[in-house]
Design an enzyme around this catalytic site. Structure first.
Site, PDB file in Angstrom:
ATOM      1  N   HIS A 201       0.797  -1.228   0.000  1.00  0.00           N
ATOM      2  CA  HIS A 201       0.000   0.000   0.000  1.00  0.00           C
ATOM      3  C   HIS A 201       0.831   1.280   0.000  1.00  0.00           C
ATOM      4  O   HIS A 201       0.280   2.373  -0.061  1.00  0.00           O
ATOM      5  CB  HIS A 201      -0.951   0.027   1.200  1.00  0.00           C
TER       6      HIS A 201
HETATM    7  C1  UD1 Z   1      -2.138   5.369   6.080  1.00  0.00           C
HETATM    8  C2  UD1 Z   1      -0.812   5.856   6.688  1.00  0.00           C
HETATM    9  C3  UD1 Z   1       0.243   4.763   6.533  1.00  0.00           C
HETATM   10  C4  UD1 Z   1      -0.241   3.447   7.083  1.00  0.00           C
HETATM   11  C5  UD1 Z   1      -1.557   3.091   6.409  1.00  0.00           C
HETATM   12  C6  UD1 Z   1      -2.131   1.779   6.870  1.00  0.00           C
HETATM   13  C7  UD1 Z   1      -0.269   8.254   6.531  1.00  0.00           C
HETATM   14  C8  UD1 Z   1       0.591   9.236   5.854  1.00  0.00           C
HETATM   15  N1  UD1 Z   1      -0.302   7.028   5.986  1.00  0.00           N
HETATM   16  O1  UD1 Z   1      -1.917   5.199   4.692  1.00  0.00           O
HETATM   17  O2  UD1 Z   1       1.398   5.154   7.256  1.00  0.00           O
HETATM   18  O3  UD1 Z   1       0.718   2.452   6.823  1.00  0.00           O
HETATM   19  O4  UD1 Z   1      -2.487   4.152   6.696  1.00  0.00           O
HETATM   20  O5  UD1 Z   1      -3.269   1.462   6.148  1.00  0.00           O
HETATM   21  O6  UD1 Z   1      -0.878   8.578   7.523  1.00  0.00           O
HETATM   22  N2  UD1 Z   1      -9.364   4.740   2.191  1.00  0.00           N
HETATM   23  C9  UD1 Z   1     -10.542   4.049   2.243  1.00  0.00           C
HETATM   24  N3  UD1 Z   1     -11.083   3.789   3.457  1.00  0.00           N
HETATM   25  C10 UD1 Z   1     -10.499   4.175   4.603  1.00  0.00           C
HETATM   26  C11 UD1 Z   1      -9.288   4.891   4.558  1.00  0.00           C
HETATM   27  C12 UD1 Z   1      -8.726   5.157   3.350  1.00  0.00           C
HETATM   28  O7  UD1 Z   1     -11.107   3.667   1.213  1.00  0.00           O
HETATM   29  O8  UD1 Z   1     -11.030   3.875   5.684  1.00  0.00           O
HETATM   30  C13 UD1 Z   1      -8.762   5.013   0.880  1.00  0.00           C
HETATM   31  C14 UD1 Z   1      -9.033   6.384   0.362  1.00  0.00           C
HETATM   32  O9  UD1 Z   1      -9.188   6.306  -1.009  1.00  0.00           O
HETATM   33  C15 UD1 Z   1      -7.759   7.133   0.687  1.00  0.00           C
HETATM   34  C16 UD1 Z   1      -6.714   6.044   0.561  1.00  0.00           C
HETATM   35  O10 UD1 Z   1      -7.372   4.857   1.000  1.00  0.00           O
HETATM   36  O11 UD1 Z   1      -7.545   8.202  -0.162  1.00  0.00           O
HETATM   37  C17 UD1 Z   1      -5.493   6.281   1.405  1.00  0.00           C
HETATM   38  O12 UD1 Z   1      -5.859   6.495   2.770  1.00  0.00           O
HETATM   39  P1  UD1 Z   1      -4.924   7.394   3.714  1.00  0.00           P
HETATM   40  O13 UD1 Z   1      -5.471   7.401   5.093  1.00  0.00           O
HETATM   41  O14 UD1 Z   1      -4.688   8.713   3.052  1.00  0.00           O
HETATM   42  O15 UD1 Z   1      -3.534   6.663   3.680  1.00  0.00           O
HETATM   43  P2  UD1 Z   1      -3.143   5.122   3.693  1.00  0.00           P
HETATM   44  O16 UD1 Z   1      -2.587   4.772   2.361  1.00  0.00           O
HETATM   45  O17 UD1 Z   1      -4.232   4.260   4.243  1.00  0.00           O
END
Ligand code: UD1
Length: 353
Positions: A201
């Site tokens: 991821h």
């Molecule tokens: C975040 C953390 C990362 C951690 C990871 C675990 C930061 C910078 N990154 O990354 O360190 O390893 O979490 O998963 O804080 N999304 C969903 N549902 C959710 C949450 C996110 O669909 O509940 C999707 C959205 O499209 C979003 C993307 O996932 O834009 C990324 O989510 P985000 O919280 O920005 O970062 P992660 O890649 O999950």
């Protein structure tokens, strides 16, 4: 003593649970739990709360997804009035996600002491958003709980006062130790007997189409020798669809709850990942781990544990996989203080303060 915990994303939950449980047993401690809502999907958030027996948050800021600036800013403006109103004696922040640094920054301006759980980890790669979050959070924190000796050294080199640093061990391993018996009992219907478990991821691996294509092609090659079981993070699922990459031959799953994921790790022949926490969990479980990154903020998993960094090099991945399939997997040992008691050690330090 009133402690306020801030959690936001999946990797925070298994670190906060042991501290919440340890402090609940201490007299004179009142706790408040704030969920920023950075992760909001049921299978990235709620299911972890129930399996880890974390109480329902007192406050959910509901910040959701966004750019780094937007998400960090939303946590900051959401948490400020909560802190002003609730007046905690100390705020505990966990790991390295955007919610961690955002909360630490607000506390420092409000002069509320901050303790950072999992302090001192460094990949020395500032293109990684989490590295920036770690450096800033550690500079702002008043109390720094480190998982291993390398964390202490990194902090001292950055000028952190030695009396602020407390090496308590790996709190995430507390959750693993507590729930491993449940994981061992967990049925694994419909999965192959022998498999490689994959998670991916990191933006550096999944956000660029050529890089993601090349990693997924390597996984399709792995799948010819060993079934690949791949719970797909929402970020990665979106990118695979956007780039039109076909990986239906792999055993694809939705993100998996904590206990089921431990069960998968325990039974895997090898784990292929770009996660930070999984490098540590596989080291504890003594399962071979091939990390699809060129650096790690958790070097002890390489020097002592079962982890090998293969970067984005498909030949290195294939070479290390062959060694594992031929019974020549790297052996490792469990680092000191990764013993299931870190939460209690954190509670001891907080009480002494
Ligand atoms: C975040 C953390 C990362 C951690 C990871 C675990 C930061 C910078 N990154 O990354 O360190 O390893 O979490 O998963 O804080 N999304 C969903 N549902 C959710 C949450 C996110 O669909 O509940 C999707 C959205 O499209 C979003 C993307 O996932 O834009 C990324 O989510 P985000 O919280 O920005 O970062 P992660 O890649 O999950």
């Amino acid at each position: 003593m009133h402690i306020l915990h801030v959690v936001g994303a999946r990797p925070n939950f298994m670190k906060a649970a042991p501290v919440l449980h340890a402090l609940r047993r201490r007299p004179g401690v009142r706790q408040t739990l704030v969920h920023t809502g950075q992760h909001y999907d049921r299978n990235l958030s709620d299911v972890f709360f129930s399996q880890l027996e974390i109480p329902v948050p007192d406050v959910n800021l509901g910040v959701g997804s966004g750019t780094h600036a937007r998400q960090t800013a939303d946590v900051m403006s959401g948490i400020e009035p909560v802190l002003v109103e609730r007046k905690p004696d100390m705020v505990l922040v966990y790991g390295d996600v955007n919610s961690t640094v955002a909360a630490a920054l607000v506390c420092s301006k409000l002069l509320i002491p901050v303790a950072h759980v999992e302090a001192g980890l460094r990949s020395f790669d500032r293109t990684m958003p989490e590295e920036v979050n770690r450096i800033v959070t550690d500079q702002l924190a008043d109390v720094l709980f480190t998982p291993s000796e390398d964390g202490d050294k990194n902090l001292l080199l950055e000028g952190v006062a030695p009396e602020k640093i407390h090496r308590v061990g790996n709190v995430m391993i507390d959750s693993l130790v507590r729930l491993l018996p449940a994981a061992i009992q967990c049925p694994m219907n419909g999965l192959p007997d022998r498999f490689a478990l994959v998670t991916l991821h990191r933006p550096s691996n999944v956000d660029d189409s050529e890089t993601l294509k090349s990693i997924l092609e390597s996984l399709l090659t792995v799948n010819e020798q060993l079934d690949v079981v791949f719970p797909v993070h929402p970020r990665t699922r979106t990118r695979i669809a956007q780039f039109g990459i076909g990986i239906d031959k792999l055993h694809l799953l939705e993100p998996v709850p904590y206990i089921e994921f431990l069960a998968l790790q325990k039974r895997a022949m090898v784990v292929i990942t770009d996660s930070g926490g999984i490098q540590e969990e596989t080291t504890y479980l003594q399962v071979p781990c091939l990390t699809v990154r060129s650096n790690t903020e958790r070097p002890i998993t390489v020097t002592m544990g079962t982890n090998i960094l293969v970067g984005q090099d498909s030949r290195k991945l294939a070479f290390e996989l062959s060694a594992i399939l031929e019974g020549r997997a790297k052996r490792g040992s469990v680092p000191p203080l990764w013993d299931g008691k870190a939460g209690d050690r954190i509670a001891d330090v907080l009480q002494q303060l």
